[in-house]
Design a protein around this motif. Structure first.
Motif, PDB file in Angstrom:
ATOM      1  N   GLY A  41       0.781  -1.227   0.000  1.00 33.88           N
ATOM      2  CA  GLY A  41       0.000   0.000   0.000  1.00 33.88           C
ATOM      3  C   GLY A  41       0.816   1.282   0.000  1.00 33.88           C
ATOM      4  O   GLY A  41       0.255   2.372   0.090  1.00 33.88           O
ATOM      5  N   LYS A  42       2.134   1.136  -0.096  1.00 33.99           N
ATOM      6  CA  LYS A  42       3.000   2.320  -0.058  1.00 33.99           C
ATOM      7  C   LYS A  42       3.655   2.549  -1.411  1.00 33.99           C
ATOM      8  O   LYS A  42       3.492   1.774  -2.337  1.00 33.99           O
ATOM      9  N   SER A  43       4.400   3.641  -1.508  1.00 32.31           N
ATOM     10  CA  SER A  43       5.072   3.966  -2.765  1.00 32.31           C
ATOM     11  C   SER A  43       6.366   3.190  -2.894  1.00 32.31           C
ATOM     12  O   SER A  43       7.018   2.874  -1.899  1.00 32.31           O
ATOM     13  N   PRO A  44       6.764   2.860  -4.123  1.00 31.64           N
ATOM     14  CA  PRO A  44       8.078   2.239  -4.331  1.00 31.64           C
ATOM     15  C   PRO A  44       9.186   3.180  -3.867  1.00 31.64           C
ATOM     16  O   PRO A  44       9.152   4.380  -4.138  1.00 31.64           O
ATOM     17  N   GLU A  45      10.166   2.620  -3.171  1.00 26.21           N
ATOM     18  CA  GLU A  45      11.262   3.395  -2.608  1.00 26.21           C
ATOM     19  C   GLU A  45      12.570   2.854  -3.160  1.00 26.21           C
ATOM     20  O   GLU A  45      12.849   1.657  -3.049  1.00 26.21           O
ATOM     21  N   LEU A  46      13.381   3.734  -3.747  1.00 22.51           N
ATOM     22  CA  LEU A  46      14.652   3.290  -4.309  1.00 22.51           C
ATOM     23  C   LEU A  46      15.614   2.891  -3.200  1.00 22.51           C
ATOM     24  O   LEU A  46      15.835   3.654  -2.261  1.00 22.51           O
ATOM     25  N   ILE A  47      16.179   1.684  -3.306  1.00 23.55           N
ATOM     26  CA  ILE A  47      17.159   1.262  -2.324  1.00 23.55           C
ATOM     27  C   ILE A  47      18.549   1.087  -2.920  1.00 23.55           C
ATOM     28  O   ILE A  47      19.544   1.204  -2.206  1.00 23.55           O
ATOM     29  N   MET A  48      18.626   0.784  -4.197  1.00 23.55           N
ATOM     30  CA  MET A  48      19.935   0.595  -4.830  1.00 23.55           C
ATOM     31  C   MET A  48      19.849   0.958  -6.307  1.00 23.55           C
ATOM     32  O   MET A  48      18.821   0.738  -6.941  1.00 23.55           O
ATOM     33  N   PHE A  49      20.933   1.490  -6.839  1.00 21.72           N
ATOM     34  CA  PHE A  49      21.057   1.621  -8.279  1.00 21.72           C
ATOM     35  C   PHE A  49      22.470   1.210  -8.671  1.00 21.72           C
ATOM     36  O   PHE A  49      23.406   1.330  -7.872  1.00 21.72           O
ATOM     37  N   ILE A  50      22.610   0.714  -9.875  1.00 19.83           N
ATOM     38  CA  ILE A  50      23.918   0.267 -10.348  1.00 19.83           C
ATOM     39  C   ILE A  50      23.998   0.506 -11.841  1.00 19.83           C
ATOM     40  O   ILE A  50      23.022   0.292 -12.567  1.00 19.83           O
ATOM     41  N   TYR A  51      25.152   0.989 -12.305  1.00 23.86           N
ATOM     42  CA  TYR A  51      25.319   1.296 -13.716  1.00 23.86           C
ATOM     43  C   TYR A  51      26.414   0.457 -14.371  1.00 23.86           C
ATOM     44  O   TYR A  51      26.389   0.252 -15.582  1.00 23.86           O
ATOM     45  N   SER A  52      27.368  -0.004 -13.548  1.00 17.16           N
ATOM     46  CA  SER A  52      28.527  -0.716 -14.099  1.00 17.16           C
ATOM     47  C   SER A  52      28.532  -2.172 -13.673  1.00 17.16           C
ATOM     48  O   SER A  52      28.014  -2.513 -12.602  1.00 17.16           O
ATOM     49  N   ASN A  53      29.138  -2.992 -14.494  1.00 17.74           N
ATOM     50  CA  ASN A  53      29.296  -4.405 -14.153  1.00 17.74           C
ATOM     51  C   ASN A  53      30.010  -4.561 -12.814  1.00 17.74           C
ATOM     52  O   ASN A  53      30.897  -3.778 -12.467  1.00 17.74           O
ATOM     53  N   GLY A  54      29.600  -5.569 -12.072  1.00 17.96           N
ATOM     54  CA  GLY A  54      30.256  -5.847 -10.803  1.00 17.96           C
ATOM     55  C   GLY A  54      29.297  -5.714  -9.652  1.00 17.96           C
ATOM     56  O   GLY A  54      28.093  -5.804  -9.811  1.00 17.96           O
ATOM     57  N   ASP A  55      29.868  -5.528  -8.483  1.00 17.89           N
ATOM     58  CA  ASP A  55      29.096  -5.446  -7.250  1.00 17.89           C
ATOM     59  C   ASP A  55      29.081  -4.017  -6.729  1.00 17.89           C
ATOM     60  O   ASP A  55      30.052  -3.277  -6.882  1.00 17.89           O
ATOM     61  N   LYS A  56      27.975  -3.686  -6.091  1.00 19.33           N
ATOM     62  CA  LYS A  56      27.863  -2.406  -5.393  1.00 19.33           C
ATOM     63  C   LYS A  56      27.208  -2.674  -4.054  1.00 19.33           C
ATOM     64  O   LYS A  56      26.129  -3.259  -4.002  1.00 19.33           O
ATOM     65  N   GLU A  57      27.878  -2.260  -2.998  1.00 21.79           N
ATOM     66  CA  GLU A  57      27.386  -2.552  -1.654  1.00 21.79           C
ATOM     67  C   GLU A  57      26.932  -1.276  -0.967  1.00 21.79           C
ATOM     68  O   GLU A  57      27.562  -0.225  -1.078  1.00 21.79           O
ATOM     69  N   ASP A  58      25.828  -1.396  -0.239  1.00 19.84           N
ATOM     70  CA  ASP A  58      25.326  -0.270   0.552  1.00 19.84           C
ATOM     71  C   ASP A  58      24.687  -0.858   1.800  1.00 19.84           C
ATOM     72  O   ASP A  58      23.558  -1.355   1.748  1.00 19.84           O
ATOM     73  N   GLY A  59      25.433  -0.838   2.885  1.00 14.66           N
ATOM     74  CA  GLY A  59      24.925  -1.423   4.118  1.00 14.66           C
ATOM     75  C   GLY A  59      24.722  -2.917   3.962  1.00 14.66           C
ATOM     76  O   GLY A  59      25.629  -3.639   3.556  1.00 14.66           O
ATOM     77  N   ARG A  60      23.521  -3.362   4.245  1.00  8.89           N
ATOM     78  CA  ARG A  60      23.224  -4.802   4.140  1.00  8.89           C
ATOM     79  C   ARG A  60      22.830  -5.227   2.717  1.00  8.89           C
ATOM     80  O   ARG A  60      22.577  -6.393   2.479  1.00  8.89           O
ATOM     81  N   PHE A  61      22.777  -4.279   1.812  1.00  9.01           N
ATOM     82  CA  PHE A  61      22.355  -4.566   0.444  1.00  9.01           C
ATOM     83  C   PHE A  61      23.550  -4.593  -0.508  1.00  9.01           C
ATOM     84  O   PHE A  61      24.438  -3.750  -0.419  1.00  9.01           O
ATOM     85  N   THR A  62      23.549  -5.581  -1.399  1.00  7.01           N
ATOM     86  CA  THR A  62      24.545  -5.655  -2.462  1.00  7.01           C
ATOM     87  C   THR A  62      23.837  -5.894  -3.778  1.00  7.01           C
ATOM     88  O   THR A  62      23.070  -6.852  -3.898  1.00  7.01           O
ATOM     89  N   ALA A  63      24.085  -5.015  -4.738  1.00 11.91           N
ATOM     90  CA  ALA A  63      23.563  -5.211  -6.085  1.00 11.91           C
ATOM     91  C   ALA A  63      24.692  -5.752  -6.953  1.00 11.91           C
ATOM     92  O   ALA A  63      25.848  -5.341  -6.816  1.00 11.91           O
TER      93      ALA A  63
END
Lengths: 110, 113
Positions: A41-63
Motif C-alpha cells: 500500500g506504499k510507494s516504491p522506494e529506491l534502495i539501490m542503483f547500479i550502472y557498471s558491471n560488478g558489485d555495489k554494496e550499501d549497508g546490508r544490500f549488495t547489487a
C-alpha cells in the motif's frame, strides 16, 4: 518476452539469513538498473542503483550486475523482519523511462 | 521536504465516467512521470514531462487518457471515458534531473465498475 523478469516469489527467509533476488532483462542497450522496495500500500522506494558491471554494496544490500548475461541481482544480508516487502527490479535504456519487473515478495520469518 | 503527493488516494467510478488524478511533484523537480500498474501486471511507464512539456508519451494506452502539466508544477491525468480495463494503481514520480532518482508517490487506486 517480458522486458524485465524477476524470480517468482514469494521468497521466505529466516531472520539473519541472506535473501537473494534475481532479475533478467531483454534490452541489451539498458544502461541503468534499480532496485525498489515497496511495502504493501506504499510507494516504491529506491534502495539501490547500479550502472557498471560488478558489485555495489550499501549497508546490508549488495547489487550485482552482469551486462553480458543481462542479469542483475540484489542480496540482502542479515535479513530483518522490516525487510519484508515486495522488491521491484527496474531497468532503463534512456535514463528516464523505467521498465519494471513484476516484483518478488520477500517475507523474513522472525 | 515533502515527497510526491497524489490525490485522490482511491477512486471508484462507473464505466463511462470521467476521473482526474492529480500529482504534486517534489518542489524543484522538473521531471515528472506517470506510471500505471494494472492488476497482476508490472508497473508500466505512461509518460514523461520536463517542466510543462511532454517529452515522451509513448506509454499512454489510448486517446482516452490526457495528461497535462500547466505551469510545470503539478500534473493531472484525466481518463475520459473510463473503461473497466483502466482499473489499477496510477503512480506519479518526479526527479530533479532526467537521470536522477525517481521518487514515487503513494499512488491512486482506481477502480472502474
Amino acid at each position: 518476452q517480458k522486458e524485465v523478469e524477476q524470480n517468482s516469489g514469494p521468497l521466505s527467509v529466516p531472520e539473519g539469513a541472506i535473501a537473494s533476488l534475481n532479475c533478467t532483462y531483454s534490452d541489451r542497450g539498458s544502461q541503468s538498473f534499480f532496485w525498489y522496495r515497496q511495502y504493501s500500500g506504499k510507494s516504491p522506494e529506491l534502495i539501490m542503483f547500479i550502472y557498471s558491471n560488478g558489485d555495489k554494496e550499501d549497508g546490508r544490500f549488495t547489487a550485482q550486475l552482469n551486462k553480458a548475461s543481462q542479469y542483475v541481482s540484489l542480496l540482502i544480508r542479515d535479513s530483518q523482519p522490516s525487510d519484508s516487502a515486495t522488491y521491484l527490479c527496474a531497468v532503463s535504456s534512456n535514463d528516464y523511462k523505467l521498465s519494471f519487473g513484476a516484483g518478488t515478495t520477500v517475507t523474513v520469518r522472525a | 521536504e515533502a515527497g510526491v503527493t497524489q490525490f485522490p488516494s482511491h477512486s471508484v467510478i462507473e464505466k463511462g465516467q470521467t476521473v482526474t488524478l492529480r500529482c504534486d511533484p517534489i518542489s524543484g523537480h522538473d521531471n515528472l512521470y506517470w506510471y500505471r500498474r494494472v492488476m497482476g501486471k508490472e508497473i508500466k511507464f505512461l509518460l514523461h514531462f520536463v517542466k510543462e512539456s511532454k517529452q515522451d508519451e509513448s506509454g499512454m494506452p489510448n486517446n482516452r487518457f490526457l495528461a497535462e502539466r500547466t505551469g510545470g508544477t503539478y500534473s493531472t491525468l484525466k481518463v475520459q471515458p473510463a473503461e473497466l480495463e483502466d482499473s489499477g494503481v496510477y503512480f506519479c514520480a518526479s526527479s530533479q534531473a532526467a537521470r536522477g532518482t525517481q521518487y514515487f508517490g503513494p499512488g491512486t487506486r482506481l477502480l472502474v465498475l
